[in-house]
Scaffold this active site. Sequence first.
Site, PDB file in Angstrom:
ATOM      1  N   HIS A   1       0.835  -1.206   0.000  1.00  0.00           N
ATOM      2  CA  HIS A   1       0.000   0.000   0.000  1.00  0.00           C
ATOM      3  C   HIS A   1       0.873   1.260   0.000  1.00  0.00           C
ATOM      4  CE1 HIS A   1      -3.093  -2.615   2.300  1.00  0.00           C
ATOM      5  NE2 HIS A   1      -3.593  -2.420   1.083  1.00  0.00           N
TER       6      HIS A   1
ATOM      7  N   LYS B   1     -15.544  -8.080   5.135  1.00  0.00           N
ATOM      8  CA  LYS B   1     -14.355  -8.430   5.912  1.00  0.00           C
ATOM      9  C   LYS B   1     -14.576  -8.143   7.391  1.00  0.00           C
ATOM     10  CE  LYS B   1     -11.023  -7.359   2.234  1.00  0.00           C
ATOM     11  NZ  LYS B   1      -9.841  -6.560   1.883  1.00  0.00           N
TER      12      LYS B   1
ATOM     13  N   ARG C   1      -2.174  -6.218  -8.040  1.00  0.00           N
ATOM     14  CA  ARG C   1      -1.099  -7.176  -7.816  1.00  0.00           C
ATOM     15  C   ARG C   1      -1.037  -8.227  -8.913  1.00  0.00           C
ATOM     16  NH1 ARG C   1      -3.188  -8.774  -2.007  1.00  0.00           N
ATOM     17  NH2 ARG C   1      -5.017  -8.717  -3.336  1.00  0.00           N
TER      18      ARG C   1
ATOM     19  N   SER D   1      -3.154  -7.546   3.188  1.00  0.00           N
ATOM     20  CA  SER D   1      -3.438  -7.333   4.614  1.00  0.00           C
ATOM     21  C   SER D   1      -3.896  -8.628   5.265  1.00  0.00           C
ATOM     22  CB  SER D   1      -4.505  -6.261   4.783  1.00  0.00           C
ATOM     23  OG  SER D   1      -4.053  -5.008   4.354  1.00  0.00           O
TER      24      SER D   1
END
Length: 165
Positions: free
Chosen positions: A17, A41, A90, A129
């Site tokens: 990030h 989440k 990514r 994360s």
Amino acid sequence: MKVAVYPGSFDPITLGHLDIIRRASVMFDKLIVVVMKNSAKTSLFSPDERVKMIEDCVGDLDNITVDSYDGLLIDYCKKEQIHIVLRGLRAITDFEYELQIAQTNRELSHNNVDTVFLTTNLIYSYLSSSSVKEIAGYDGDVSGMVTENVLERLREKYGHNSKGN
């Protein structure tokens, strides 16, 4: 002035990030990093904790501000009069997911919001994360994945006193 918003859950913020934030800081006059609530989440850190961690990580960048928002990103953009959303990629799987969101945001904004994608530095392409939390939860070494201040917060959350080795 070119202003962009970089939304995410940032639970916690990773070096990947930060790579995106630092690179974007030279592309835009102002970058707003927004901690968003993701109903899909379960968060480890509160929005306020995440904002503080990000602020500590980007304190040397004077064109970066950090905010939090509980709602649709497009509503935040409208409220703040922002027309550019920044997202990191990514892998190709990220692109498929992010493309759908970008197209939805563009439609919901009546073509007033565009999304700009930055590819993650290859050294962080594996990083998420979720994986940081998983590894840290088992007292694994995440020192090469997050900054020192985030590492300390992870140790506090998980009750680890070790160096994460």
